[in-house]
Write a protein that holds these residues in place. Structure first.
Motif, PDB file in Angstrom:
ATOM      1  N   UNK A 110      -1.959  -9.226   6.410  1.00 31.23           N
ATOM      2  CA  UNK A 110      -1.023  -8.915   5.326  1.00 31.23           C
ATOM      3  C   UNK A 110       0.157  -9.882   5.285  1.00 31.23           C
ATOM      4  N   UNK A 111       0.039 -11.002   5.957  1.00 34.14           N
ATOM      5  CA  UNK A 111       1.173 -11.926   6.048  1.00 34.14           C
ATOM      6  C   UNK A 111       1.681 -12.398   4.686  1.00 34.14           C
ATOM      7  N   UNK A 112       0.800 -12.450   3.685  1.00 32.71           N
ATOM      8  CA  UNK A 112       1.221 -12.889   2.360  1.00 32.71           C
ATOM      9  C   UNK A 112       1.697 -11.741   1.480  1.00 32.71           C
ATOM     10  N   UNK A 113       1.437 -10.512   1.901  1.00 31.58           N
ATOM     11  CA  UNK A 113       1.773  -9.331   1.102  1.00 31.58           C
ATOM     12  C   UNK A 113       1.285  -9.508  -0.334  1.00 31.58           C
ATOM     13  N   UNK A 114       0.078 -10.015  -0.448  1.00 24.22           N
ATOM     14  CA  UNK A 114      -0.498 -10.308  -1.754  1.00 24.22           C
ATOM     15  C   UNK A 114      -1.136  -9.046  -2.339  1.00 24.22           C
ATOM     16  N   UNK A 115      -0.296  -8.110  -2.719  1.00 23.87           N
ATOM     17  CA  UNK A 115      -0.746  -6.836  -3.250  1.00 23.87           C
ATOM     18  C   UNK A 115      -0.584  -6.847  -4.757  1.00 23.87           C
ATOM     19  N   UNK A 116      -1.652  -6.498  -5.457  1.00 20.39           N
ATOM     20  CA  UNK A 116      -1.596  -6.565  -6.910  1.00 20.39           C
ATOM     21  C   UNK A 116      -2.071  -5.295  -7.599  1.00 20.39           C
ATOM     22  N   UNK A 117      -2.784  -4.465  -6.883  1.00 19.62           N
ATOM     23  CA  UNK A 117      -3.393  -3.284  -7.478  1.00 19.62           C
ATOM     24  C   UNK A 117      -2.906  -2.017  -6.781  1.00 19.62           C
ATOM     25  N   UNK A 118      -2.903  -0.890  -7.484  1.00 23.02           N
ATOM     26  CA  UNK A 118      -2.486   0.366  -6.852  1.00 23.02           C
ATOM     27  C   UNK A 118      -3.286   0.704  -5.585  1.00 23.02           C
ATOM     28  N   UNK A 119      -4.570   0.376  -5.561  1.00 26.67           N
ATOM     29  CA  UNK A 119      -5.363   0.673  -4.362  1.00 26.67           C
ATOM     30  C   UNK A 119      -4.932  -0.181  -3.166  1.00 26.67           C
ATOM     31  N   UNK A 120      -4.328  -1.366  -3.441  1.00 26.85           N
ATOM     32  CA  UNK A 120      -3.808  -2.195  -2.356  1.00 26.85           C
ATOM     33  C   UNK A 120      -2.683  -1.471  -1.627  1.00 26.85           C
ATOM     34  N   UNK A 121      -1.811  -0.819  -2.377  1.00 28.73           N
ATOM     35  CA  UNK A 121      -0.693  -0.116  -1.743  1.00 28.73           C
ATOM     36  C   UNK A 121      -1.194   1.101  -0.968  1.00 28.73           C
ATOM     37  N   UNK A 122      -2.237   1.755  -1.445  1.00 31.82           N
ATOM     38  CA  UNK A 122      -2.799   2.891  -0.701  1.00 31.82           C
ATOM     39  C   UNK A 122      -3.361   2.441   0.638  1.00 31.82           C
ATOM     40  N   UNK A 123      -4.078   1.307   0.645  1.00 22.67           N
ATOM     41  CA  UNK A 123      -4.603   0.770   1.908  1.00 22.67           C
ATOM     42  C   UNK A 123      -3.451   0.384   2.834  1.00 22.67           C
ATOM     43  N   UNK A 124      -2.417  -0.224   2.272  1.00 22.07           N
ATOM     44  CA  UNK A 124      -1.252  -0.614   3.062  1.00 22.07           C
ATOM     45  C   UNK A 124      -0.579   0.608   3.682  1.00 22.07           C
ATOM     46  N   UNK A 125      -0.362   1.648   2.887  1.00 24.33           N
ATOM     47  CA  UNK A 125       0.270   2.863   3.408  1.00 24.33           C
ATOM     48  C   UNK A 125      -0.543   3.430   4.566  1.00 24.33           C
ATOM     49  N   UNK A 126      -1.840   3.511   4.390  1.00 22.01           N
ATOM     50  CA  UNK A 126      -2.685   4.032   5.458  1.00 22.01           C
ATOM     51  C   UNK A 126      -2.573   3.206   6.720  1.00 22.01           C
ATOM     52  N   UNK A 127      -2.553   1.903   6.559  1.00 20.80           N
ATOM     53  CA  UNK A 127      -2.464   1.008   7.720  1.00 20.80           C
ATOM     54  C   UNK A 127      -1.109   1.125   8.407  1.00 20.80           C
ATOM     55  N   UNK A 128      -0.045   1.187   7.629  1.00 22.68           N
ATOM     56  CA  UNK A 128       1.298   1.338   8.190  1.00 22.68           C
ATOM     57  C   UNK A 128       1.388   2.636   8.984  1.00 22.68           C
ATOM     58  N   UNK A 129       0.866   3.700   8.416  1.00 24.30           N
ATOM     59  CA  UNK A 129       0.952   4.987   9.095  1.00 24.30           C
ATOM     60  C   UNK A 129       0.165   4.998  10.393  1.00 24.30           C
ATOM     61  N   UNK A 130      -0.960   4.301  10.444  1.00 30.01           N
ATOM     62  CA  UNK A 130      -1.763   4.240  11.666  1.00 30.01           C
ATOM     63  C   UNK A 130      -1.120   3.324  12.697  1.00 30.01           C
TER      64      UNK A 130
END
Length: 134
Positions: A110-130
């Motif tokens: 995730x070094x580039x934080x290249x998030x463009x879609x709502x599902x990208x943020x859902x995956x990110x949230x899950x990963x952050x929480x884990x």
């Protein structure tokens, strides 16, 4: 209040004169203000971009996002997740900063934080929480 909660996620280009001091100021002010407003969330920083998710009462989130949109420390703001929620993802974090070093160490892809879609943020949230729930 259930039904009155909103989440807002966005990505912006960072415009910091003194990154260390500016980040410290952002986090300190956010924690005080967010606690007062009932807002929780995360702020990711990779040296070039912010990706932030705020959650809380609808009016408070909308007003805060409007303030962020006017803040000169942000440019090229793209909101990609604005929706009502039943429960908070980050109920214990008035504003958790995930720094560049922490991001690279725990989630190097995730070094580039290249998030463009709502599902990208859902995956990110899950990963952050884990990876970073401590």
């Amino acid at each position: 209040m259930i039904g009155d909660l909103l989440t807002v996620s966005y990505r912006s280009r960072v415009c910091l004169a003194d990154p260390v001091a500016d980040l410290l100021g952002i986090v300190q002010a956010s924690r005080v203000r967010n606690l007062r407003l009932g807002i929780t969330g995360i702020l990711l920083y990779n040296g070039f971009h912010f990706v932030q998710t705020i959650e809380g009462p609808q009016n408070a989130c909308r007003e805060l996002f409007a303030r962020i949109s006017e803040d000169p420390r942000h440019s090229d703001i793209v909101a990609f997740g604005v929706r009502k929620i039943e429960r908070r993802r980050f109920p214990d974090w008035s504003m958790r900063l995930i720094s560049r070093a922490e991001l690279l160490e725990t989630m190097p892809e995730l070094r580039l934080l290249d998030l463009k879609e709502p599902q990208d943020i859902e995956r990110l949230h899950g990963r952050v929480l884990v990876e970073l729930s401590y």
